[in-house]
Design a protein around this motif. Sequence first.
Motif, PDB file in Angstrom:
ATOM      1  N   THR A   4       0.849  -1.190   0.260  1.00 34.76           N
ATOM      2  CA  THR A   4      -0.115  -0.592   0.209  1.00 34.76           C
ATOM      3  C   THR A   4       0.432   1.293  -0.160  1.00 34.76           C
ATOM      4  O   THR A   4       1.636   1.446   0.561  1.00 34.76           O
ATOM      5  CB  THR A   4      -1.068   0.010   1.409  1.00 34.76           C
ATOM      6  N   ILE A   5       0.751   2.339  -0.753  1.00 37.40           N
ATOM      7  CA  ILE A   5       1.062   3.316  -1.083  1.00 37.40           C
ATOM      8  C   ILE A   5       0.455   4.954  -1.188  1.00 37.40           C
ATOM      9  O   ILE A   5      -0.787   4.413  -1.758  1.00 37.40           O
ATOM     10  CB  ILE A   5       2.335   3.840  -2.521  1.00 37.40           C
ATOM     11  N   ALA A   6       0.918   5.846   0.428  1.00 37.50           N
ATOM     12  CA  ALA A   6       0.466   7.060   0.501  1.00 37.50           C
ATOM     13  C   ALA A   6       0.304   7.961  -0.712  1.00 37.50           C
ATOM     14  O   ALA A   6       0.814   8.608  -0.877  1.00 37.50           O
ATOM     15  CB  ALA A   6       0.754   7.192   1.278  1.00 37.50           C
ATOM     16  N   ALA A   7      -0.434   7.210  -1.983  1.00 33.32           N
ATOM     17  CA  ALA A   7      -0.950   8.245  -3.276  1.00 33.32           C
ATOM     18  C   ALA A   7      -1.702   7.649  -3.908  1.00 33.32           C
ATOM     19  O   ALA A   7      -2.169   6.506  -3.894  1.00 33.32           O
ATOM     20  CB  ALA A   7       0.753   8.325  -4.029  1.00 33.32           C
ATOM     21  N   PRO A   8      -2.318   8.530  -4.494  1.00 32.34           N
ATOM     22  CA  PRO A   8      -3.595   8.215  -5.555  1.00 32.34           C
ATOM     23  C   PRO A   8      -3.248   7.180  -6.164  1.00 32.34           C
ATOM     24  O   PRO A   8      -2.178   7.369  -7.169  1.00 32.34           O
ATOM     25  CB  PRO A   8      -4.215   9.915  -6.196  1.00 32.34           C
ATOM     26  N   ARG A   9      -4.888   6.537  -6.446  1.00 29.83           N
ATOM     27  CA  ARG A   9      -4.344   5.556  -7.884  1.00 29.83           C
ATOM     28  C   ARG A   9      -3.687   6.186  -8.992  1.00 29.83           C
ATOM     29  O   ARG A   9      -2.695   5.628  -9.288  1.00 29.83           O
ATOM     30  CB  ARG A   9      -5.540   4.752  -7.924  1.00 29.83           C
ATOM     31  N   GLU A  10      -4.002   7.613  -9.033  1.00 34.24           N
ATOM     32  CA  GLU A  10      -3.875   7.807 -10.905  1.00 34.24           C
ATOM     33  C   GLU A  10      -1.724   7.969 -10.865  1.00 34.24           C
ATOM     34  O   GLU A  10      -1.460   7.179 -12.330  1.00 34.24           O
ATOM     35  CB  GLU A  10      -3.895   9.004 -11.492  1.00 34.24           C
ATOM     36  N   VAL A  11      -1.703   8.616  -9.870  1.00 35.71           N
ATOM     37  CA  VAL A  11      -0.378   9.068  -9.708  1.00 35.71           C
ATOM     38  C   VAL A  11       0.371   7.980  -9.674  1.00 35.71           C
ATOM     39  O   VAL A  11       1.475   7.555 -10.210  1.00 35.71           O
ATOM     40  CB  VAL A  11      -0.109   9.971  -8.395  1.00 35.71           C
ATOM     41  N   VAL A  12      -0.210   6.381  -8.097  1.00 36.78           N
ATOM     42  CA  VAL A  12       1.014   5.231  -8.793  1.00 36.78           C
ATOM     43  C   VAL A  12       0.812   4.562 -10.450  1.00 36.78           C
ATOM     44  O   VAL A  12       1.694   4.242 -10.736  1.00 36.78           O
ATOM     45  CB  VAL A  12       0.103   4.789  -7.737  1.00 36.78           C
ATOM     46  N   PHE A  13      -0.593   4.145 -10.960  1.00 38.35           N
ATOM     47  CA  PHE A  13      -0.439   4.030 -12.307  1.00 38.35           C
ATOM     48  C   PHE A  13       0.319   4.574 -13.135  1.00 38.35           C
ATOM     49  O   PHE A  13       1.249   3.642 -14.108  1.00 38.35           O
ATOM     50  CB  PHE A  13      -2.230   3.973 -12.648  1.00 38.35           C
ATOM     51  N   ASN A  14       0.318   6.057 -13.325  1.00 39.10           N
ATOM     52  CA  ASN A  14       1.027   6.088 -14.345  1.00 39.10           C
ATOM     53  C   ASN A  14       2.597   6.732 -14.167  1.00 39.10           C
ATOM     54  O   ASN A  14       3.564   6.680 -14.914  1.00 39.10           O
ATOM     55  CB  ASN A  14       0.304   8.172 -14.002  1.00 39.10           C
ATOM     56  N   ALA A  15       2.873   6.505 -12.984  1.00 41.84           N
ATOM     57  CA  ALA A  15       5.191   6.002 -12.493  1.00 41.84           C
ATOM     58  C   ALA A  15       5.161   5.206 -13.346  1.00 41.84           C
ATOM     59  O   ALA A  15       5.937   5.274 -14.008  1.00 41.84           O
ATOM     60  CB  ALA A  15       4.433   6.071 -10.933  1.00 41.84           C
ATOM     61  N   TRP A  16       4.171   3.648 -13.326  1.00 41.12           N
ATOM     62  CA  TRP A  16       4.128   2.612 -14.911  1.00 41.12           C
ATOM     63  C   TRP A  16       4.640   2.760 -15.981  1.00 41.12           C
ATOM     64  O   TRP A  16       5.209   2.320 -16.762  1.00 41.12           O
ATOM     65  CB  TRP A  16       3.766   1.360 -14.106  1.00 41.12           C
ATOM     66  N   LEU A  17       4.359   3.848 -16.439  1.00 42.67           N
ATOM     67  CA  LEU A  17       4.282   3.741 -18.115  1.00 42.67           C
ATOM     68  C   LEU A  17       5.560   4.870 -18.105  1.00 42.67           C
ATOM     69  O   LEU A  17       5.598   5.495 -19.208  1.00 42.67           O
ATOM     70  CB  LEU A  17       2.771   4.814 -18.452  1.00 42.67           C
TER      71      LEU A  17
END
Length: 145
Positions: free
Chosen positions: A12-25
């Motif tokens: 679990t990461i303390a960041a919004p889902r959009e931010v975490v998802f976009n980090a992978w791309l």
Amino acid sequence: MLNELELTVTRTIAAPREVVFNAWLSPVTLATFMRTAADGVEARNVTTDPVKGGRFMIVMVTPEREIPHSGTYLDITPFSRLSFTWESPHSLDDSVVTIDFAEPFPGQTEITLKQVKFRSEQARDGHIGGWTAILGYLDGSLMTA
């Protein structure tokens, strides 16, 4: 059969889902966290073409050698799922990584990363350590962003 081996790592990461998802791309962000726990390992020559069927490349560089990792995006469902082939010297050619992104609470993202098909139990166990370290670096990189 060994190619039926799989792993699951969650964090679990303390960041919004959009931010975490976009980090992978993003190749810039991906380069900040796509490394293992070994000292002196860093990601270089990171490229992404984040569309279904697009390719990515990550070269993990150690003081002794360069280890190429690449793959093809199989599924990019914004903010909820990312799936790609995982091609590395330590994986079978048809190994697949699937990452699910959930938001248990506002501003938090639960990542569930699953990889299937390994050469051996030892290879799978090594990948558990690698992915655990990578998710830790992801968490750290987003905290400083």
